[in-house]
Design a protein around this motif. Sequence first.
Motif, short mmCIF file in Angstrom:
data_model
loop_
_atom_site.label_atom_id
_atom_site.label_comp_id
_atom_site.label_asym_id
_atom_site.label_seq_id
_atom_site.Cartn_x
_atom_site.Cartn_y
_atom_site.Cartn_z
N GLU A 1 0.84 -1.20 0.00
CA GLU A 1 0.00 0.00 0.00
C GLU A 1 0.88 1.25 0.00
O GLU A 1 1.88 1.31 0.72
N ILE A 2 0.48 2.23 -0.80
CA ILE A 2 1.04 3.58 -0.74
C ILE A 2 -0.14 4.53 -0.59
O ILE A 2 -1.05 4.53 -1.42
N ASP A 3 -0.15 5.32 0.47
CA ASP A 3 -1.21 6.30 0.66
C ASP A 3 -0.64 7.68 0.36
O ASP A 3 0.13 8.23 1.16
N PRO A 4 -0.99 8.27 -0.80
CA PRO A 4 -0.38 9.54 -1.19
C PRO A 4 -0.85 10.73 -0.36
O PRO A 4 -0.16 11.75 -0.31
N GLU A 5 -2.02 10.61 0.28
CA GLU A 5 -2.50 11.72 1.11
C GLU A 5 -1.85 11.70 2.50
O GLU A 5 -1.39 12.73 3.01
N LEU A 6 -1.81 10.51 3.11
CA LEU A 6 -1.20 10.40 4.43
C LEU A 6 0.30 10.17 4.36
O LEU A 6 0.99 10.20 5.39
N CYS A 7 0.81 9.92 3.15
CA CYS A 7 2.26 9.75 2.92
C CYS A 7 2.80 8.57 3.71
O CYS A 7 3.80 8.68 4.45
N THR A 8 2.17 7.42 3.55
CA THR A 8 2.60 6.20 4.22
C THR A 8 2.80 5.08 3.21
O THR A 8 2.26 5.12 2.10
N ALA A 9 3.56 4.08 3.64
CA ALA A 9 3.79 2.90 2.81
C ALA A 9 3.71 1.66 3.70
O ALA A 9 4.01 1.71 4.90
N LEU A 10 3.32 0.55 3.10
CA LEU A 10 3.34 -0.76 3.75
C LEU A 10 3.97 -1.73 2.77
O LEU A 10 3.47 -1.90 1.65
N VAL A 11 5.08 -2.36 3.17
CA VAL A 11 5.83 -3.21 2.23
C VAL A 11 6.24 -4.52 2.90
O VAL A 11 6.25 -4.63 4.12
N GLU A 12 6.61 -5.48 2.06
CA GLU A 12 7.18 -6.73 2.53
C GLU A 12 8.71 -6.61 2.58
O GLU A 12 9.29 -5.69 2.00
N PRO A 13 9.38 -7.56 3.24
CA PRO A 13 10.82 -7.41 3.48
C PRO A 13 11.70 -7.47 2.24
O PRO A 13 12.82 -6.98 2.26
N GLY A 14 11.22 -8.08 1.16
CA GLY A 14 12.04 -8.18 -0.04
C GLY A 14 12.01 -6.96 -0.93
O GLY A 14 12.74 -6.90 -1.93
N VAL A 15 11.20 -5.97 -0.61
CA VAL A 15 11.11 -4.75 -1.43
C VAL A 15 12.42 -3.97 -1.32
O VAL A 15 12.91 -3.73 -0.21
N THR A 16 12.98 -3.56 -2.45
CA THR A 16 14.20 -2.75 -2.44
C THR A 16 13.85 -1.27 -2.58
O THR A 16 12.75 -0.91 -3.02
N TYR A 17 14.81 -0.44 -2.23
CA TYR A 17 14.60 1.00 -2.39
C TYR A 17 14.42 1.37 -3.86
O TYR A 17 13.63 2.25 -4.20
N GLN A 18 15.18 0.71 -4.74
CA GLN A 18 15.02 1.00 -6.16
C GLN A 18 13.62 0.64 -6.64
O GLN A 18 12.99 1.40 -7.39
N GLN A 19 13.12 -0.52 -6.20
CA GLN A 19 11.77 -0.94 -6.57
C GLN A 19 10.73 0.06 -6.08
O GLN A 19 9.81 0.43 -6.82
N LEU A 20 10.89 0.52 -4.85
CA LEU A 20 9.94 1.47 -4.28
C LEU A 20 10.04 2.82 -4.97
O LEU A 20 9.02 3.46 -5.27
N TYR A 21 11.25 3.25 -5.27
CA TYR A 21 11.45 4.51 -5.99
C TYR A 21 10.81 4.44 -7.37
O TYR A 21 10.10 5.37 -7.79
N ASP A 22 11.03 3.34 -8.09
CA ASP A 22 10.44 3.18 -9.43
C ASP A 22 8.92 3.19 -9.36
O ASP A 22 8.25 3.76 -10.24
N HIS A 23 8.36 2.57 -8.32
CA HIS A 23 6.90 2.56 -8.14
C HIS A 23 6.37 3.98 -7.96
O HIS A 23 5.35 4.35 -8.58
N LEU A 24 7.04 4.77 -7.13
CA LEU A 24 6.59 6.14 -6.91
C LEU A 24 6.68 6.96 -8.19
O LEU A 24 5.80 7.77 -8.49
N GLN A 25 7.75 6.74 -8.95
CA GLN A 25 7.91 7.48 -10.21
C GLN A 25 6.86 7.06 -11.22
O GLN A 25 6.25 7.91 -11.89
N GLU A 26 6.63 5.76 -11.34
CA GLU A 26 5.67 5.26 -12.33
C GLU A 26 4.26 5.79 -12.06
O GLU A 26 3.52 6.11 -13.00
N HIS A 27 3.90 5.87 -10.78
CA HIS A 27 2.56 6.32 -10.42
C HIS A 27 2.50 7.82 -10.12
O HIS A 27 1.49 8.31 -9.63
N GLU A 28 3.61 8.51 -10.41
CA GLU A 28 3.69 9.97 -10.26
C GLU A 28 3.27 10.43 -8.86
O GLU A 28 2.52 11.39 -8.71
N ARG A 29 3.78 9.71 -7.87
CA ARG A 29 3.51 10.10 -6.49
C ARG A 29 4.53 11.15 -6.06
O ARG A 29 5.74 10.92 -6.15
#
Length: 517
Positions: free
Chosen positions: A118-146
């Motif tokens: 989960e990414i909540d763009p209004e409350l600015c929170t994230a919920l992730v599993e342990p295998g998520v990398t910073y690059q993966q999370l960064y790419d997700h934010l960029q792709e969804h224009e957060r």
Amino acid sequence: MKTTPHQVRPQGIDAATFSRALADFGAVLGADQVLTSTAHLRPYTKIMMAVETEAHRPSAVLLATTVEQVQAVVSICNRYRIPLWPISTGRNFGYGSAAPGERGQVVLDLRRMNRILEIDPELCTALVEPGVTYQQLYDHLQEHERPLMLSFSAPSAIAGPVGNTLDRGVGYTPYGEHFLMQCGMEVVLANGEVLRTGMGGVEGDRAWQVFKWGYGPTLDGLFTQSNYGICTKMGFWLMPRPPVIKPFSIRYADDTDIADIVELLRPLRIAQVIPNAVVIAGTLWEAGGCNLRRSDYLDTPGSTPRAVIEQIRRDHGLGAWNVYAALYGTPEQVEVNWRIVTEAVERNGRGTLITAEEAGQTQPFQYRAELMSGIPNLQEFGLYNWRGGGGSMWFAPVSQARGSECGKQVELATTVLEHHGFDYVGEFIVGWRDMHHVIDLLYDRSDPEEMRRAHDCFATLLDVFEAEGYAVYRVNTAFQERVAQSYGPVKREVERTLKRALDPNGILAPGRCGIRG
């Protein structure tokens, strides 16, 4: 599944028992997710510490993809008394990498649990599993224009927020105190039960990622730098990307300037004029950021002479100390704070202020600017090329953010390092009121004599600094028992009491951070 005659086994477990355990793991995970071959285990033996590889060789690696699988693995480990060493992305370079803390432990690799839940763009929170990398999370934010930004450690792209936060790592933005920004964990306990911390235990509650405390004792900290459970989900806060990010550097020419630098920066940090952790990097740390090699300047063993370090400074426009910080906010906010910073530097009269416009695309300014702007990169791995040979151990004492502490620590560290034939490759990270002194002990693991000296050097650093009242806040797995002793017998007995209560069979990462039942 059968073991082979040459296979490492967990301590005290016979071949027949281990074969049954492996078969049970295969029934839960799938036989192809239970790794025992030499080729499959090789990535989990690439340590950088000054000890023999055999001391940290796993007996098997388990690849889990769900919480239910983790629970089943824990149940099997209890049945057979199998020691389990959980890792997230396994990139803990300089602190133990993906290898288990002790020979024969079974690695539970969670890198395939890599969902951004989960990414909540209004409350600015994230919920992730342990295998998520910073690059993966960064790419997700960029792709969804957060319009959100991350904070991460320096060699960041392949690391992950769960593992870094559990080891209480730090970053370079205003959200750089990572555990402070964590909010809510899901943890599989040693008995297989699932605990959700904070508000997570309340059925239907929606405040899990926004309110840290819940009701009663706050438990999240128990699962950092410990072996009391396996974190399978983590929530944390993301920083809204401000309209303006203004990175800058201050270059200081003299080694003795370090005390003045910290006295200049501390009030600006406490007042949040400079809201991010400030880096004060020494010359050879910067050389790594420029991808320099020691062999570019000399081919003799031992520590690098002062004259050579001064030549590196001249050749590459580096200071004895190189400060990196940034301002964040609206144009008006940044303008006001920039005026405060420039006036403080001018009053000090010793440093040269460098803006992003003046630095351009030069290194190491560029990668530092990216880190402070929430853009992951791998540039700081250039440190490992300085001496070559794959040896690295991070020495990280903590102190008050006082200038008087800095000169003392640099002198202590340099004396020990040069005595053993190594270089001072260090930086200070100035927090709100604390200061992390991060030193990379770089050496050649392919040279047995140099590896012996590196081990002795690291042990001496611990002894010398502890004698002066300094302790480290993280350490590689080869020295975790030694560092645990620094914090006293009362703390250790409390930790043992908790371990016996939560993990009576002692299956979860025995020895991690010096904790045993």
